[in-house]
Design an enzyme around this catalytic site. Structure first.
Site, short mmCIF file in Angstrom:
data_model
loop_
_atom_site.label_atom_id
_atom_site.label_comp_id
_atom_site.label_asym_id
_atom_site.label_seq_id
_atom_site.Cartn_x
_atom_site.Cartn_y
_atom_site.Cartn_z
N HIS A 176 0.81 -1.23 0.00
CA HIS A 176 0.00 0.00 0.00
C HIS A 176 0.84 1.29 0.00
O HIS A 176 0.59 2.22 0.77
CB HIS A 176 -0.96 0.01 1.19
CG HIS A 176 -2.03 -1.03 1.12
ND1 HIS A 176 -2.61 -1.45 -0.05
CD2 HIS A 176 -2.67 -1.74 2.11
CE1 HIS A 176 -3.54 -2.37 0.21
NE2 HIS A 176 -3.59 -2.57 1.51
N HIS A 184 -9.83 1.98 0.28
CA HIS A 184 -9.73 0.83 1.18
C HIS A 184 -10.83 0.85 2.25
O HIS A 184 -10.58 0.55 3.42
CB HIS A 184 -8.34 0.82 1.82
CG HIS A 184 -7.85 -0.53 2.22
ND1 HIS A 184 -8.50 -1.30 3.17
CD2 HIS A 184 -6.80 -1.27 1.81
CE1 HIS A 184 -7.84 -2.43 3.32
NE2 HIS A 184 -6.80 -2.44 2.51
N GLU A 243 -11.66 -3.73 -2.99
CA GLU A 243 -10.78 -2.67 -3.49
C GLU A 243 -10.63 -2.79 -5.01
O GLU A 243 -9.93 -3.68 -5.49
CB GLU A 243 -9.41 -2.79 -2.80
CG GLU A 243 -9.49 -2.83 -1.28
CD GLU A 243 -8.28 -3.55 -0.67
OE1 GLU A 243 -7.14 -3.19 -0.97
OE2 GLU A 243 -8.50 -4.50 0.11
C1 GLA Z 1 -5.25 -5.29 1.86
C2 GLA Z 1 -4.35 -6.44 1.83
C3 GLA Z 1 -4.46 -7.19 3.12
C4 GLA Z 1 -4.21 -6.30 4.29
C5 GLA Z 1 -5.13 -5.14 4.26
C6 GLA Z 1 -4.83 -4.16 5.36
O1 GLA Z 1 -6.53 -5.60 1.64
O2 GLA Z 1 -4.59 -7.29 0.74
O3 GLA Z 1 -3.60 -8.27 3.12
O4 GLA Z 1 -2.90 -5.84 4.23
O5 GLA Z 1 -5.04 -4.49 3.01
O6 GLA Z 1 -4.77 -4.74 6.61
#
Ligand code: GLA
Length: 374
Positions: free
Chosen positions: A133, A207, A339
């Site tokens: 991220h 997110h 997402e």
């Molecule tokens: C995304 C990732 C997950 C996790 C979340 C945040 O969805 O795919 O593995 O890292 O973000 O906790």
């Protein structure tokens, strides 16, 4: 509390009115309020959008983050359907990306490395052994500038942030704009725009952690994903590079309770955390990606996107340590994320849809969250 209603009427003082009552009273509004200061003293603002039916979205300039989304249930009562915090301090203390705009590249990049035009780049390994991220201080931790924008569709606010060349290890000065519109058709529309002065990978998403009942587990939420294929991952969440047909456990082609087969996905911590490759007639065109329904509230969320993929994450890392809005403890699988995105680690998988943005090109994305009841 300054009102910056741009062509919209003020929402009125009543709290949580029924959606129907609100509909008669106003045509939608945008309200700007102070939301505290970052540790280095930058002022953060909250923008509250209310549409003509009384639906309410709140977005703050820290992380261009959706902190509240109030939508009616089958009796017309508004409820907040996203996880988050009441105040900035709790966000600053760290949180699992609640409602943020994620990037410059959402999800994981294997070992934080990629080669672009013959040059190797190294990024932060903030999710050992990978980059996640956008790094240690991704765009979710920046204060964006905001501007109320005029839209016939409903109240709207545009957030902008320019990430300097080399920030978090990424090449190119990346200018980003994310516009949230709460349409009078009860849609939260998010439009993304980015340009760069040097070739760079870009993959932006939102997110939001959804819980259509407003509390409890999401295992009874019924989910449908318009995808015949997905990208399997290794134990560290990195795609193996294959694009596989969904099997009985992974398939959400038919509406299925999230909890129906979730325990079959073992591992640490187990559960869905996968990218689905969306079925699309034409790439880059807006189409229905996913639909979620929660029977006690009657709330329905449909997600339409121009993106080729959608990451389903079922709150597997939530463990009750995160105490959110109104003192609510967010326990294991108390929310799901959908997402809309390009596939994770695309920069290292040439067979996946391209995520490289070059000079003079425009990155665009539209994702729509449509709320209704049944
Ligand atoms: C995304 C990732 C997950 C996790 C979340 C945040 O969805 O795919 O593995 O890292 O973000 O906790």
């Amino acid at each position: 509390m300054a009102c910056v209603a741009a062509g919209f009427l003020l929402a009125g003082a009543a709290t949580e009115p029924s959606a129907i009552a609100a509909k008669k009273r106003n045509k939608g509004s945008v309200k700007k309020e102070a939301f505290g200061k970052t540790k280095d003293g930058k002022a953060v603002e909250a923008y509250t959008l209310v549409n003509k039916n009384g639906l309410k979205a709140r977005i703050i300039t820290y992380g261009a983050m959706l902190t509240e989304m109030h939508v009616p249930d089958k009796d017309g009562l508004l409820g907040d359907v996203v996880l988050g915090h009441d105040n900035l301090e709790n966000y600053l203390d760290g949180h699992p990306y609640f409602g943020v705009t994620t990037g410059r590249v959402a999800n994981r990049i294997a070992k934080g490395k990629f080669i672009l035009d013959g040059k190797e780049y190294t990024l932060a390994l903030n999710n050992d052994p990978n980059h996640l991220h956008g790094g240690t201080e991704g765009i979710d931790k920046k204060v964006w500038s905001a501007r109320v924008s005029r839209s016939k569709a409903g109240p709207a606010v545009a957030f902008s942030y320019t990430s300097p060349d080399g920030e978090e290890g990424y090449p190119g000065r990346l200018k980003m704009k994310v516009t949230y519109t709460l349409t009078d058709d009860d849609e939260l529309q998010i439009e993304y725009l980015a340009t760069t002065d040097k070739a760079t990978p870009v993959n932006l998403t939102n997110h939001a952690y959804w819980n259509l009942a407003g509390k409890g587990t999401i295992l009874d939420h019924v989910l449908q994903i318009n995808a015949d294929h997905y990208t399997p991952v290794d134990a560290t969440g990195i795609p193996t590079g294959e694009i596989l047909k969904v099997d009985d456990v992974m398939s959400f082609i038919k509406p299925t309770a999230i909890g129906a087969r979730i325990d079959k996905i073992t591992g640490e911590p187990g559960g869905y955390d996968h990218n689905y490759c969306l079925n699309k007639k034409e790439s880059g065109k807006l189409s229905l990606a996913a639909r979620v329904e929660e029977s006690t509230s009657g709330r329905v969320l449909e997600i339409f996107t121009t993106e080729p993929g959608i990451q389903l994450y079922t709150g597997n890392f939530l463990d009750g340590t995160e105490v959110g809005k109104g003192g609510q403890k967010y326990e294991f699988r108390n929310a799901l994320c959908l997402e809309a995105q390009h596939f994770p680690d695309s920069i290292n998988h040439p067979q996946f849809p391209n995520t490289v943005l070059r000079q003079k090109q425009k990155y665009t994305q539209t994702t729509i969250h449509k709320f209704s009841v049944r």
